[in-house]
Scaffold this motif. Structure first.
Motif, short mmCIF file in Angstrom:
data_model
loop_
_atom_site.label_atom_id
_atom_site.label_comp_id
_atom_site.label_asym_id
_atom_site.label_seq_id
_atom_site.Cartn_x
_atom_site.Cartn_y
_atom_site.Cartn_z
N ALA A 1 -10.43 -3.88 6.83
CA ALA A 1 -11.32 -2.85 6.27
C ALA A 1 -11.33 -2.94 4.75
CB ALA A 1 -10.86 -1.47 6.72
N ALA A 2 -10.16 -3.13 4.15
CA ALA A 2 -10.08 -3.21 2.69
C ALA A 2 -10.93 -4.36 2.18
CB ALA A 2 -8.62 -3.41 2.25
N ILE A 3 -10.88 -5.48 2.89
CA ILE A 3 -11.65 -6.65 2.45
C ILE A 3 -13.14 -6.41 2.64
CG2 ILE A 3 -12.15 -9.06 3.02
CD1 ILE A 3 -8.99 -9.02 3.81
N GLU A 4 -13.49 -5.81 3.77
CA GLU A 4 -14.91 -5.57 4.03
C GLU A 4 -15.51 -4.59 3.03
OE1 GLU A 4 -14.60 -4.31 8.04
OE2 GLU A 4 -14.88 -6.32 8.88
N GLN A 5 -14.70 -3.63 2.61
CA GLN A 5 -15.23 -2.61 1.71
C GLN A 5 -15.22 -3.07 0.24
OE1 GLN A 5 -12.90 0.84 2.82
NE2 GLN A 5 -13.55 0.54 4.94
N ALA A 6 -14.46 -4.12 -0.05
CA ALA A 6 -14.37 -4.56 -1.44
C ALA A 6 -15.66 -5.27 -1.86
CB ALA A 6 -13.19 -5.49 -1.62
N ASP A 7 -16.03 -5.10 -3.13
CA ASP A 7 -17.21 -5.77 -3.63
C ASP A 7 -16.82 -6.99 -4.44
OD1 ASP A 7 -15.89 -4.22 -5.44
OD2 ASP A 7 -17.65 -3.85 -6.67
N ARG A 8 -15.57 -7.39 -4.33
CA ARG A 8 -15.08 -8.55 -5.09
C ARG A 8 -13.82 -9.07 -4.41
NH1 ARG A 8 -10.84 -6.55 -7.96
NH2 ARG A 8 -10.71 -4.29 -7.96
N PRO A 9 -13.41 -10.30 -4.73
CA PRO A 9 -12.20 -10.86 -4.13
C PRO A 9 -10.98 -10.06 -4.59
CG PRO A 9 -13.49 -12.58 -5.25
CD PRO A 9 -14.10 -11.27 -5.61
N LEU A 10 -10.03 -9.86 -3.70
CA LEU A 10 -8.85 -9.05 -4.02
C LEU A 10 -7.57 -9.88 -3.96
CD1 LEU A 10 -9.62 -5.79 -1.99
CD2 LEU A 10 -10.15 -6.31 -4.39
N SER A 11 -6.62 -9.53 -4.82
CA SER A 11 -5.31 -10.17 -4.81
C SER A 11 -4.44 -9.51 -3.75
CB SER A 11 -4.64 -9.99 -6.17
OG SER A 11 -4.35 -8.62 -6.37
N PRO A 12 -3.35 -10.17 -3.36
CA PRO A 12 -2.44 -9.56 -2.38
C PRO A 12 -1.99 -8.17 -2.82
CG PRO A 12 -1.91 -11.86 -2.64
CD PRO A 12 -2.97 -11.56 -3.67
N GLY A 13 -1.69 -8.00 -4.08
CA GLY A 13 -1.29 -6.68 -4.57
C GLY A 13 -2.40 -5.65 -4.43
N GLU A 14 -3.64 -6.05 -4.76
CA GLU A 14 -4.77 -5.14 -4.61
C GLU A 14 -4.98 -4.79 -3.13
OE1 GLU A 14 -7.74 -6.34 -8.32
OE2 GLU A 14 -7.67 -7.66 -6.57
N LEU A 15 -4.83 -5.79 -2.27
CA LEU A 15 -4.97 -5.55 -0.84
C LEU A 15 -3.91 -4.58 -0.36
CD1 LEU A 15 -5.81 -9.11 0.49
CD2 LEU A 15 -7.16 -7.02 0.80
N LEU A 16 -2.69 -4.77 -0.83
CA LEU A 16 -1.61 -3.87 -0.43
C LEU A 16 -1.96 -2.44 -0.80
CD1 LEU A 16 1.31 -3.56 0.65
CD2 LEU A 16 2.09 -3.75 -1.71
N GLY A 17 -2.35 -2.25 -2.04
CA GLY A 17 -2.71 -0.90 -2.50
C GLY A 17 -3.83 -0.29 -1.67
N ALA A 18 -4.87 -1.07 -1.44
CA ALA A 18 -6.02 -0.54 -0.71
C ALA A 18 -5.65 -0.21 0.73
CB ALA A 18 -7.16 -1.56 -0.73
N ALA A 19 -4.89 -1.11 1.37
CA ALA A 19 -4.59 -0.90 2.79
C ALA A 19 -3.54 0.17 2.98
CB ALA A 19 -4.14 -2.22 3.42
N GLN A 20 -2.71 0.40 1.96
CA GLN A 20 -1.70 1.45 2.10
C GLN A 20 -2.30 2.84 2.17
OE1 GLN A 20 1.13 0.68 -1.07
NE2 GLN A 20 2.59 -0.22 0.38
N ARG A 21 -3.56 2.98 1.77
CA ARG A 21 -4.20 4.28 1.96
C ARG A 21 -4.30 4.61 3.45
NH1 ARG A 21 -8.89 2.56 -0.91
NH2 ARG A 21 -7.97 1.74 -2.83
N ASP A 22 -4.46 3.56 4.27
CA ASP A 22 -4.52 3.78 5.72
C ASP A 22 -3.15 3.69 6.38
OD1 ASP A 22 -7.31 4.01 5.71
OD2 ASP A 22 -7.56 1.83 5.81
N VAL A 23 -2.32 2.79 5.88
CA VAL A 23 -1.01 2.55 6.50
C VAL A 23 0.04 2.57 5.39
CG1 VAL A 23 0.35 0.94 7.88
CG2 VAL A 23 -2.13 1.06 8.21
N PRO A 24 0.55 3.75 5.06
CA PRO A 24 1.43 3.92 3.91
C PRO A 24 2.66 3.02 3.94
CG PRO A 24 0.73 6.05 4.76
CD PRO A 24 0.26 5.02 5.75
N GLY A 25 3.22 2.75 5.09
CA GLY A 25 4.44 1.96 5.14
C GLY A 25 4.23 0.47 4.99
N LEU A 26 2.98 0.06 4.88
CA LEU A 26 2.67 -1.37 4.84
C LEU A 26 3.48 -2.14 3.81
CD1 LEU A 26 0.76 -3.64 5.82
CD2 LEU A 26 -0.83 -2.95 4.05
N GLY A 27 3.96 -3.31 4.19
CA GLY A 27 4.77 -4.13 3.29
C GLY A 27 4.00 -5.34 2.80
#
Lengths: 134, 134
Positions: A22-48
């Motif tokens: 979802a984070a990738i689909e909603q992004a309007d630009r390529p994301l780094s692993p750190g950016e992906l972590l931040g975005a996806a943690q909104r849905d899954v807080p414990g994500l590593g």
DNA sequence: ATCGTTGCAAATGGTTTGCAGCTTA
DNA sequence: TAAGCTGCAAACCATTTGCAACGAT
């Protein structure tokens, strides 16, 4: 004959993977692993972070995600299958953007005898919002 | 006002630095830290990798050496001050070569409002000797 | 109940830094 | 001699992997 890599093990549908897709689909630009972590943690807080890397790798192998390797900056990731394009990295906010178009005749730059397989163009400067502010 | 970085401390002329400068001058292509270590160890067998990195950094700050950052591959280094050019990386031998020329109109690719400061073009494929062999 | 998946922590690989001894000036 | 350098080992950062617990099927 030796067995071909038999097709990556079957995948399970987990909350972590759903959040990352979802984070990738909603992004309007390529994301780094750190950016992906931040975005996806909104849905899954414990994500590593390790899960981000593992999932990114799986999605790339699956052909759903494409790595955007950049000179001197960690890779970003974008959905695969887009038309041919290149990237722009902002020196101020360090975000990466897609840019359309591609100069012709790159093959003309090749030294004699060299065989061209692919090319990468990275533009660098200020993105629109950082140009405005600084 | 705050003091400007006052100019990197004076440098001493050591065997290690002479060997590294010679390796770079004699190379016909940008070299990685590992390649530099190998080349310079012919003159200074005890040379360590940390010294290569420290010296490379000093030479870059001094303006004598230029970093060649590449997407997905460790940086190479070449003498600074050459005319504008780009690079080619061979997928087989992993060596990097200089390529002359540069496509015009890169600015035309920019999204509206973006400011271009620099660009990098990396061609990838087989170098002449690897194309021949494989 | 499986067996893929996850989080954590330890392991990597490339690069940087602390430190005691060596060397250039 | 003094300050800059050097080699070695430990520290770093981004990324990967081992492992026991977890959870989708």
């Amino acid at each position: 004959m030796s067995k071909r890599a038999p097709r990556p093990a079957p995948r399970r549908d987990t909350a972590q993977r759903r959040a990352l897709r979802a984070a990738i689909e909603q992004a309007d630009r390529p994301l780094s692993p750190g950016e992906l972590l931040g975005a996806a943690q909104r849905d899954v807080p414990g994500l590593g972070l390790a899960t981000v890397y593992r999932t990114v790798r799986a999605l790339v192998e699956e052909g759903w995600l494409a790595e955007v390797a950049l000179p001197g900056s960690p890779s970003r990731y974008e959905q695969a299958g887009k038309h041919h394009h290149h990237h722009f990295r902002c020196t101020l906010c360090d975000r990466v953007f897609e840019v359309d178009g591609c100069p012709p005749d790159l093959r003309a730059l090749l030294p004699r005898g060299f065989r061209l397989e692919s090319h990468d163009i990275t533009l660098t400067g200020r993105c629109a919002s950082c140009a405005r502010r600084g």
